[in-house]
Enzyme design. Sequence first.
Site, short mmCIF file in Angstrom:
data_model
loop_
_atom_site.label_atom_id
_atom_site.label_comp_id
_atom_site.label_asym_id
_atom_site.label_seq_id
_atom_site.Cartn_x
_atom_site.Cartn_y
_atom_site.Cartn_z
N VAL A 1 14.60 2.45 0.19
CA VAL A 1 14.60 2.86 -1.22
C VAL A 1 14.50 4.39 -1.28
N LYS B 1 -13.76 -10.12 12.52
CA LYS B 1 -12.56 -9.29 12.35
C LYS B 1 -11.29 -10.08 12.69
N GLU C 1 -11.28 2.94 14.42
CA GLU C 1 -10.65 1.75 15.04
C GLU C 1 -9.71 2.16 16.17
N ASN D 1 13.44 -4.10 1.90
CA ASN D 1 12.52 -3.48 2.87
C ASN D 1 13.35 -2.71 3.89
N GLY E 1 9.51 -3.29 -0.83
CA GLY E 1 8.51 -3.19 0.24
C GLY E 1 7.99 -4.55 0.64
N ALA E 2 7.97 -4.80 1.95
CA ALA E 2 7.49 -6.10 2.46
C ALA E 2 6.25 -5.90 3.32
N GLY E 3 5.31 -5.10 2.80
CA GLY E 3 3.99 -5.00 3.43
C GLY E 3 3.12 -6.12 2.87
N ASP F 1 -0.88 0.04 -1.82
CA ASP F 1 -1.34 1.44 -1.73
C ASP F 1 -0.68 2.38 -2.73
N GLN G 1 -6.79 -5.83 1.85
CA GLN G 1 -7.52 -6.85 1.09
C GLN G 1 -7.10 -6.79 -0.38
P1 FAD Z 1 2.23 -1.24 3.67
O1 FAD Z 1 1.45 -2.13 4.54
O2 FAD Z 1 2.29 0.21 4.00
O3 FAD Z 1 3.72 -1.80 3.58
C1 FAD Z 1 4.75 -1.11 2.93
C2 FAD Z 1 6.08 -1.72 3.31
O4 FAD Z 1 7.11 -1.02 2.61
C3 FAD Z 1 6.40 -1.60 4.78
O5 FAD Z 1 6.98 -2.80 5.24
C4 FAD Z 1 7.41 -0.46 4.85
O6 FAD Z 1 8.33 -0.59 5.92
C5 FAD Z 1 8.13 -0.61 3.51
N1 FAD Z 1 8.68 0.65 3.00
C6 FAD Z 1 8.03 1.84 2.89
N2 FAD Z 1 8.83 2.77 2.34
C7 FAD Z 1 10.01 2.15 2.11
C8 FAD Z 1 11.24 2.57 1.54
N3 FAD Z 1 11.42 3.82 1.10
N4 FAD Z 1 12.26 1.67 1.44
C9 FAD Z 1 12.09 0.39 1.87
N5 FAD Z 1 10.96 -0.07 2.42
C10 FAD Z 1 9.93 0.78 2.53
N6 FAD Z 1 -7.12 -2.48 5.12
C11 FAD Z 1 -7.97 -3.54 5.09
O7 FAD Z 1 -8.19 -4.12 4.03
N7 FAD Z 1 -8.57 -4.00 6.23
C12 FAD Z 1 -8.33 -3.44 7.44
O8 FAD Z 1 -8.89 -3.87 8.45
C13 FAD Z 1 -7.44 -2.33 7.52
N8 FAD Z 1 -7.15 -1.77 8.70
C14 FAD Z 1 -6.24 -0.73 8.77
C15 FAD Z 1 -5.93 -0.21 10.02
C16 FAD Z 1 -5.02 0.84 10.12
C17 FAD Z 1 -4.69 1.40 11.47
C18 FAD Z 1 -4.42 1.37 8.94
C19 FAD Z 1 -3.45 2.50 9.05
C20 FAD Z 1 -4.74 0.84 7.70
C21 FAD Z 1 -5.64 -0.22 7.59
N9 FAD Z 1 -5.98 -0.80 6.35
C22 FAD Z 1 -6.84 -1.87 6.30
C23 FAD Z 1 -5.31 -0.35 5.12
C24 FAD Z 1 -4.10 -1.27 4.85
O9 FAD Z 1 -3.32 -1.39 6.00
C25 FAD Z 1 -3.24 -0.78 3.69
O10 FAD Z 1 -4.05 -0.64 2.56
C26 FAD Z 1 -2.13 -1.80 3.43
O11 FAD Z 1 -1.24 -1.83 4.52
C27 FAD Z 1 -1.38 -1.53 2.15
O12 FAD Z 1 -0.44 -2.53 1.96
P2 FAD Z 1 0.93 -2.24 1.21
O13 FAD Z 1 1.63 -3.54 1.06
O14 FAD Z 1 0.68 -1.42 0.01
O15 FAD Z 1 1.75 -1.28 2.16
P1 NAD Z 2 -9.86 7.84 4.97
O1 NAD Z 2 -9.38 8.72 3.90
O2 NAD Z 2 -10.68 6.67 4.63
O3 NAD Z 2 -10.68 8.69 6.07
C1 NAD Z 2 -10.23 9.95 6.48
C2 NAD Z 2 -11.36 10.71 7.14
O4 NAD Z 2 -10.85 11.98 7.56
C3 NAD Z 2 -12.54 10.99 6.20
O5 NAD Z 2 -13.72 10.64 6.86
C4 NAD Z 2 -12.43 12.50 5.93
O6 NAD Z 2 -13.69 13.11 5.74
C5 NAD Z 2 -11.76 13.00 7.20
N1 NAD Z 2 -11.01 14.27 7.03
C6 NAD Z 2 -10.24 14.63 5.98
N2 NAD Z 2 -9.71 15.85 6.18
C7 NAD Z 2 -10.14 16.27 7.41
C8 NAD Z 2 -9.91 17.43 8.18
N3 NAD Z 2 -9.13 18.44 7.75
N4 NAD Z 2 -10.50 17.52 9.40
C9 NAD Z 2 -11.29 16.52 9.86
N5 NAD Z 2 -11.54 15.40 9.16
C10 NAD Z 2 -10.96 15.25 7.95
O7 NAD Z 2 -8.52 7.39 5.76
P2 NAD Z 2 -8.27 6.18 6.75
O8 NAD Z 2 -9.38 6.03 7.72
O9 NAD Z 2 -6.89 6.38 7.29
O10 NAD Z 2 -8.28 4.90 5.80
C11 NAD Z 2 -7.26 4.75 4.81
C12 NAD Z 2 -7.52 3.49 4.00
O11 NAD Z 2 -7.35 2.34 4.84
C13 NAD Z 2 -8.95 3.42 3.47
O12 NAD Z 2 -8.91 2.82 2.22
C14 NAD Z 2 -9.65 2.52 4.44
O13 NAD Z 2 -10.71 1.79 3.83
C15 NAD Z 2 -8.54 1.57 4.87
N6 NAD Z 2 -8.79 1.09 6.25
C16 NAD Z 2 -9.64 0.04 6.37
C17 NAD Z 2 -9.95 -0.42 7.65
C18 NAD Z 2 -10.88 -1.59 7.79
O14 NAD Z 2 -11.30 -2.17 6.77
N7 NAD Z 2 -11.25 -2.00 8.99
C19 NAD Z 2 -9.38 0.18 8.78
C20 NAD Z 2 -8.53 1.29 8.60
C21 NAD Z 2 -8.25 1.73 7.31
#
Ligand code: FAD
Ligand code: NAD
Length: 404
Positions: free
Chosen positions: A81, A378, A170, A37, A10-12, A300, A318
């Site tokens: 994978v 941000k 967001e 990845n 994974g290259a996240g 994650d 983070q």
């Molecule tokens: P990921 O970012 O999910 O990366 C996983 C990588 O693995 C990807 O490149 C994917 O292509 C690859 N992969 C997956 N499955 C396979 C497979 N089977 N084989 C090969 N490769 C694979 N967190 C914050 O701290 N601040 C924020 O502002 C924030 N904003 C967010 C906004 C949104 C819209 C979302 C959805 C999440 C946000 N989060 C934020 C949460 C954050 O993005 C995740 O916690 C973070 O991306 C986790 O990093 P990771 O490296 O575990 O996985």
């Molecule tokens: P989350 O789990 O944090 O929030 C999901 C929301 O959906 C909750 O408020 C929950 O009560 C609601 N919910 C659950 N089941 C429901 C249902 N059946 N009907 C209606 N509402 C329902 O998920 P997320 O927002 O995708 O965040 C995932 C992770 O990514 C978290 O750890 C979050 O902190 C992180 N994240 C961070 C940022 C940021 O820091 N700016 C931005 C996006 C995500």
Amino acid sequence: LKKPNVVILGAGYGGLMTTVRLQKLVGMNEANITLVNKNDYHYETTWLHEASAGTLHHDRVRYPISDVIDRNKVNFVKDTVVKILPDEKKVLMENGEIAYDYLVIALGFESETFGIKGLKEYAFSISNVNAARQIREHIEYQFATYNTEEEKREERLTIVVGGAGFTGIEFLGELVNRLPQLCREYDIDPHKVRVICVEAAPTALPGFDPELVEYAVGQLERKGVEFKIGTAIKECTPDGIIVAKGDDVEEIKAGTVVWAAGVRGSRVVDESGFEAMRGRIKVDPFLRVPGREDIFVVGDCSLVINEETNRPYPPTAQIAMQEGELCAKNLAVLIRQQGELQPFRPDIKGTVCSLGHDDAIGVVFGKKLWGAKASFMKKMIDNRALYLIGGASLVMKKGKFKFF
Ligand code: FAD
Ligand code: NAD
């Protein structure tokens, strides 16, 4: 002495951070490092809500992995994978297999639908570049189709967002900024468009500072979002969703449903037989799978307990990056057989949640922020993430410099 094979899956944020730090820490002759990845690019997951709403092109949220890895030290394999075989120290991929001495699982998150009927089939989730592109195009398709039909179906112009967590909020912030432009482009009366956010908990952004939540909800409502708080999505159908508030059940017809109400770790974790909670492995203090000293987990797919609250840290970029940094250091200790493994100590600097490109809320180093200041912060956080992985040149290529 045989060079150990280090394989990073994974290259996240977590996997790429582990890779770029490890390539700095160890020499070419010390280890064979392989990064696997499914795409040859990395995407900024934390920007996917922008690509989904169409306020940022999806090419802006991704960059080639080759831009940040040292090809002399890291072998990149583009593959998916399928399963990890820990007893055989092997990883099965769609197009081959690879043996490891040390493994890093960094496969990230997937959408979690909690078995709610119809969500997998009819709702979208903001989970990767392809999914983001599909959401943007689907909304555009609904808007484009509306005026072509003799019998107008206003529900085509209704967008439901499930969940008012950070992702839902967001996405809504971007969406309401994009809608005026979409309405102009597709000759749609803006009054016919509905954006509804359904949140099961008694408040939006449960657990976050109530004053900031009130600000965020107020700003989004001002731009037209209807919040249904304390209301749970029970089912998704081809025509929309069924929700319930207590005993009251309601059908909401909608052309687009975006499920932003839950995430889980990669299914590969479960399918490989690790003890896990929704794809998240409770790691030991050094980020390893308990009982498997050769396997680290970052991002994650890892679960770390916050000892102050006795609850898991939420899965965030983070934490994923901090884990990646430590994992690289610990791998270097094992590769060199020198020094001691260090335990993971998260350093949570705060949380900032955007409300479109020009507004946000946040708590940073314990200080509350909102409006332009929070929005500036941000973008600095977004740029910092680029800097930590790819240095100044990546910030110049991909950074966000339009502040207001
Ligand atoms: P990921 O970012 O999910 O990366 C996983 C990588 O693995 C990807 O490149 C994917 O292509 C690859 N992969 C997956 N499955 C396979 C497979 N089977 N084989 C090969 N490769 C694979 N967190 C914050 O701290 N601040 C924020 O502002 C924030 N904003 C967010 C906004 C949104 C819209 C979302 C959805 C999440 C946000 N989060 C934020 C949460 C954050 O993005 C995740 O916690 C973070 O991306 C986790 O990093 P990771 O490296 O575990 O996985
Ligand atoms: P989350 O789990 O944090 O929030 C999901 C929301 O959906 C909750 O408020 C929950 O009560 C609601 N919910 C659950 N089941 C429901 C249902 N059946 N009907 C209606 N509402 C329902 O998920 P997320 O927002 O995708 O965040 C995932 C992770 O990514 C978290 O750890 C979050 O902190 C992180 N994240 C961070 C940022 C940021 O820091 N700016 C931005 C996006 C995500």
